[in-house]
Motif scaffolding. Sequence first.
Motif, PDB file in Angstrom:
ATOM      1  N   ASN A 257      25.799 -12.012  -4.227  1.00  0.00           N
ATOM      2  CA  ASN A 257      24.668 -11.088  -4.131  1.00  0.00           C
ATOM      3  C   ASN A 257      25.166  -9.685  -4.461  1.00  0.00           C
ATOM      4  OD1 ASN A 257      22.582 -12.952  -2.925  1.00  0.00           O
ATOM      5  ND2 ASN A 257      24.145 -13.073  -1.325  1.00  0.00           N
ATOM      6  N   GLY A 258      24.719  -9.149  -5.598  1.00  0.00           N
ATOM      7  CA  GLY A 258      25.151  -7.819  -5.996  1.00  0.00           C
ATOM      8  C   GLY A 258      25.264  -7.718  -7.506  1.00  0.00           C
ATOM      9  N   SER A 259      25.389  -6.495  -7.975  1.00  0.00           N
ATOM     10  CA  SER A 259      25.458  -6.257  -9.421  1.00  0.00           C
ATOM     11  C   SER A 259      26.867  -6.503  -9.950  1.00  0.00           C
ATOM     12  CB  SER A 259      25.020  -4.833  -9.737  1.00  0.00           C
ATOM     13  OG  SER A 259      25.887  -3.902  -9.114  1.00  0.00           O
ATOM     14  N   MET A 260      26.958  -6.624 -11.284  1.00  0.00           N
ATOM     15  CA  MET A 260      28.225  -6.850 -11.960  1.00  0.00           C
ATOM     16  C   MET A 260      28.313  -5.864 -13.118  1.00  0.00           C
ATOM     17  SD  MET A 260      30.869  -9.096 -11.813  1.00  0.00           S
ATOM     18  CE  MET A 260      30.104 -10.486 -10.986  1.00  0.00           C
ATOM     19  N   ASP A 261      29.331  -4.986 -13.096  1.00  0.00           N
ATOM     20  CA  ASP A 261      29.488  -3.962 -14.134  1.00  0.00           C
ATOM     21  C   ASP A 261      30.937  -3.999 -14.614  1.00  0.00           C
ATOM     22  OD1 ASP A 261      29.357  -1.809 -15.813  1.00  0.00           O
ATOM     23  OD2 ASP A 261      29.105  -0.309 -14.249  1.00  0.00           O
ATOM     24  N   ILE A 262      31.162  -4.605 -15.787  1.00  0.00           N
ATOM     25  CA  ILE A 262      32.506  -4.794 -16.330  1.00  0.00           C
ATOM     26  C   ILE A 262      32.622  -4.025 -17.644  1.00  0.00           C
ATOM     27  CG2 ILE A 262      34.270  -6.455 -16.964  1.00  0.00           C
ATOM     28  CD1 ILE A 262      33.270  -6.853 -14.127  1.00  0.00           C
ATOM     29  N   LYS A 263      33.469  -3.000 -17.668  1.00  0.00           N
ATOM     30  CA  LYS A 263      33.656  -2.192 -18.870  1.00  0.00           C
ATOM     31  C   LYS A 263      35.144  -1.893 -19.039  1.00  0.00           C
ATOM     32  CE  LYS A 263      29.128   0.059 -18.435  1.00  0.00           C
ATOM     33  NZ  LYS A 263      28.395   1.346 -18.224  1.00  0.00           N
ATOM     34  N   VAL A 264      35.874  -2.848 -19.633  1.00  0.00           N
ATOM     35  CA  VAL A 264      37.311  -2.716 -19.837  1.00  0.00           C
ATOM     36  C   VAL A 264      37.569  -2.549 -21.326  1.00  0.00           C
ATOM     37  CG1 VAL A 264      39.575  -3.759 -19.508  1.00  0.00           C
ATOM     38  CG2 VAL A 264      37.761  -4.142 -17.810  1.00  0.00           C
ATOM     39  N   ALA A 265      38.080  -1.411 -21.717  1.00  0.00           N
ATOM     40  CA  ALA A 265      38.306  -1.121 -23.136  1.00  0.00           C
ATOM     41  C   ALA A 265      39.305  -2.106 -23.734  1.00  0.00           C
ATOM     42  CB  ALA A 265      38.817   0.308 -23.299  1.00  0.00           C
ATOM     43  N   GLY A 266      38.972  -2.674 -24.899  1.00  0.00           N
ATOM     44  CA  GLY A 266      39.863  -3.575 -25.615  1.00  0.00           C
ATOM     45  C   GLY A 266      39.891  -4.991 -25.098  1.00  0.00           C
ATOM     46  N   ALA A 267      39.096  -5.304 -24.065  1.00  0.00           N
ATOM     47  CA  ALA A 267      39.101  -6.647 -23.493  1.00  0.00           C
ATOM     48  C   ALA A 267      38.210  -7.585 -24.299  1.00  0.00           C
ATOM     49  CB  ALA A 267      38.641  -6.609 -22.045  1.00  0.00           C
ATOM     50  N   GLN A 268      38.560  -8.869 -24.295  1.00  0.00           N
ATOM     51  CA  GLN A 268      37.755  -9.898 -24.952  1.00  0.00           C
ATOM     52  C   GLN A 268      36.897 -10.586 -23.898  1.00  0.00           C
ATOM     53  OE1 GLN A 268      40.027 -13.060 -26.692  1.00  0.00           O
ATOM     54  NE2 GLN A 268      38.225 -14.258 -27.278  1.00  0.00           N
ATOM     55  N   MET A 269      35.584 -10.429 -24.013  1.00  0.00           N
ATOM     56  CA  MET A 269      34.677 -11.064 -23.059  1.00  0.00           C
ATOM     57  C   MET A 269      34.507 -12.531 -23.429  1.00  0.00           C
ATOM     58  SD  MET A 269      32.889 -10.594 -20.307  1.00  0.00           S
ATOM     59  CE  MET A 269      32.730  -8.814 -20.203  1.00  0.00           C
ATOM     60  N   ILE A 270      34.838 -13.409 -22.507  1.00  0.00           N
ATOM     61  CA  ILE A 270      34.698 -14.847 -22.731  1.00  0.00           C
ATOM     62  C   ILE A 270      33.388 -15.362 -22.178  1.00  0.00           C
ATOM     63  CG2 ILE A 270      35.716 -17.105 -22.215  1.00  0.00           C
ATOM     64  CD1 ILE A 270      38.429 -15.725 -22.141  1.00  0.00           C
ATOM     65  N   GLU A 271      33.023 -14.904 -20.999  1.00  0.00           N
ATOM     66  CA  GLU A 271      31.764 -15.349 -20.397  1.00  0.00           C
ATOM     67  C   GLU A 271      31.252 -14.266 -19.457  1.00  0.00           C
ATOM     68  OE1 GLU A 271      29.943 -19.077 -17.745  1.00  0.00           O
ATOM     69  OE2 GLU A 271      32.097 -18.879 -18.058  1.00  0.00           O
ATOM     70  N   LEU A 272      29.959 -14.038 -19.490  1.00  0.00           N
ATOM     71  CA  LEU A 272      29.338 -13.046 -18.607  1.00  0.00           C
ATOM     72  C   LEU A 272      27.984 -13.562 -18.158  1.00  0.00           C
ATOM     73  CD1 LEU A 272      29.352 -10.208 -17.303  1.00  0.00           C
ATOM     74  CD2 LEU A 272      28.265  -9.356 -19.393  1.00  0.00           C
ATOM     75  N   THR A 273      27.795 -13.687 -16.831  1.00  0.00           N
ATOM     76  CA  THR A 273      26.512 -14.060 -16.259  1.00  0.00           C
ATOM     77  C   THR A 273      26.110 -13.004 -15.233  1.00  0.00           C
ATOM     78  OG1 THR A 273      27.426 -15.353 -14.426  1.00  0.00           O
ATOM     79  CG2 THR A 273      27.162 -16.488 -16.544  1.00  0.00           C
ATOM     80  N   LYS A 274      25.003 -13.271 -14.554  1.00  0.00           N
ATOM     81  CA  LYS A 274      24.517 -12.297 -13.575  1.00  0.00           C
ATOM     82  C   LYS A 274      25.514 -12.079 -12.449  1.00  0.00           C
ATOM     83  CE  LYS A 274      20.555 -11.277 -10.579  1.00  0.00           C
ATOM     84  NZ  LYS A 274      19.231 -11.756 -10.080  1.00  0.00           N
ATOM     85  N   HIS A 275      26.248 -13.108 -12.066  1.00  0.00           N
ATOM     86  CA  HIS A 275      27.149 -12.999 -10.919  1.00  0.00           C
ATOM     87  C   HIS A 275      28.585 -13.432 -11.225  1.00  0.00           C
ATOM     88  CE1 HIS A 275      23.989 -11.850  -8.177  1.00  0.00           C
ATOM     89  NE2 HIS A 275      23.260 -12.895  -8.532  1.00  0.00           N
ATOM     90  N   SER A 276      28.973 -13.419 -12.486  1.00  0.00           N
ATOM     91  CA  SER A 276      30.357 -13.754 -12.816  1.00  0.00           C
ATOM     92  C   SER A 276      30.728 -13.182 -14.175  1.00  0.00           C
ATOM     93  CB  SER A 276      30.576 -15.270 -12.807  1.00  0.00           C
ATOM     94  OG  SER A 276      29.858 -15.876 -13.862  1.00  0.00           O
ATOM     95  N   ALA A 277      32.015 -12.945 -14.363  1.00  0.00           N
ATOM     96  CA  ALA A 277      32.527 -12.459 -15.643  1.00  0.00           C
ATOM     97  C   ALA A 277      33.926 -13.019 -15.843  1.00  0.00           C
ATOM     98  CB  ALA A 277      32.547 -10.937 -15.688  1.00  0.00           C
ATOM     99  N   HIS A 278      34.224 -13.392 -17.093  1.00  0.00           N
ATOM    100  CA  HIS A 278      35.547 -13.887 -17.454  1.00  0.00           C
ATOM    101  C   HIS A 278      35.959 -13.196 -18.744  1.00  0.00           C
ATOM    102  CE1 HIS A 278      38.296 -17.514 -18.691  1.00  0.00           C
ATOM    103  NE2 HIS A 278      38.973 -16.431 -18.355  1.00  0.00           N
ATOM    104  N   LEU A 279      37.084 -12.490 -18.717  1.00  0.00           N
ATOM    105  CA  LEU A 279      37.547 -11.783 -19.903  1.00  0.00           C
ATOM    106  C   LEU A 279      39.063 -11.745 -19.938  1.00  0.00           C
ATOM    107  CD1 LEU A 279      37.251  -7.974 -19.285  1.00  0.00           C
ATOM    108  CD2 LEU A 279      36.286  -9.572 -17.660  1.00  0.00           C
ATOM    109  N   LYS A 280      39.579 -11.542 -21.140  1.00  0.00           N
ATOM    110  CA  LYS A 280      41.015 -11.412 -21.323  1.00  0.00           C
ATOM    111  C   LYS A 280      41.339  -9.968 -21.669  1.00  0.00           C
ATOM    112  CE  LYS A 280      42.251 -16.128 -22.672  1.00  0.00           C
ATOM    113  NZ  LYS A 280      43.134 -16.322 -21.493  1.00  0.00           N
ATOM    114  N   VAL A 281      42.266  -9.404 -20.888  1.00  0.00           N
ATOM    115  CA  VAL A 281      42.730  -8.040 -21.132  1.00  0.00           C
ATOM    116  C   VAL A 281      44.100  -8.148 -21.792  1.00  0.00           C
ATOM    117  CG1 VAL A 281      43.237  -5.806 -20.101  1.00  0.00           C
ATOM    118  CG2 VAL A 281      41.489  -7.282 -19.070  1.00  0.00           C
ATOM    119  N   PRO A 282      44.262  -7.695 -23.037  1.00  0.00           N
ATOM    120  CA  PRO A 282      45.521  -7.883 -23.755  1.00  0.00           C
ATOM    121  C   PRO A 282      46.702  -7.261 -23.024  1.00  0.00           C
ATOM    122  CG  PRO A 282      43.784  -7.127 -25.241  1.00  0.00           C
ATOM    123  CD  PRO A 282      43.254  -6.995 -23.852  1.00  0.00           C
TER     124      PRO A 282
END
Length: 300
Positions: A257-282
């Motif tokens: 329960n809550g918002s999701m705000d992901i802003k990582v410069a240069g990261a590769q977003m693999i999956e993003l939903t309302k309550h989850s995020a998966h990304l690779k940061v080089p």
Amino acid sequence: MTVSSRWIPLFLSGSLVLAQAPPPPPPPAPPAPPGPMIGVDMPSGSRTEQRTEKLAQGSKLWVKNRNGGIHVTGWERDELALTAQIRDSGKRRVELVLQRKGSDLDIEAVFQQPSWSFGIYISPRCEMTLQVPRKLLGYFRTTNGTVTVENLDGYARCETTNGNILVNHVRGEVQVETTNGSIEARGLAARIKGNTTNGRIVLEDIEGGIRLETTNGTIRARNLDGWGEGIHLESTNGSIEVDLGKASGDLVAENSNGSMDIKVAGAQMIELTKHSAHLKVPGRTQPIHLETTNGSIRVK
């Protein structure tokens, strides 16, 4: 005889009556001070006790307190300096006990237990301040007080109940555990592990691996690295805000329960939903896991 002459004797007679009147009674004496109350333990006041002991760099040190804080600072001397501010009473004394364990040292503030009787007893308290060899393996435990450790090189384990834990400028490894208190760590060239209940977590400039959890508390972290060991931050009923800094790897963020705000410069977003995020940061290959149940997650 004139009228005025007849009144003169009467006037003089009245004056004699007034002159013979008794003086007013003296004021009552002040009440006597109250005697000691039965069943009430009166404080004997505060005192300061000091101890100095030889302690080589790299030694082990155990410090145990009860109902009071522990403040530890590292220095370059091969000795320990202890200052204890003690408040106790005749029925509940506090005694400092120092015991050698080979080249190592055990320090404990021993609190006398109250006898089984009716009455009101003063709660003793002991605040301990220690200057110790900078290179140290330390274990510090108390209740109802804060544990503060700074400028150490080695290992520090900090435990308290109903108190905060503050760790600054430590190299090596740190373990922390508290109930009803916050955990704050700054300037660590160390890995850190631990948990708290009903307290926030604040991290700044942490180079080592991280595994910290809280219940009913927020998490704020910035300028992390991870050393390739991984970063795990978890809360229940609290938001998470992370400024990764140099930290990189496989990042997973989850909430219920809550918002999701992901802003990582240069990261590769693999999956993003309302309550989850998966990304690779080089950069490094390490897991970065951020999780909360009722709270927002923000990462940059």
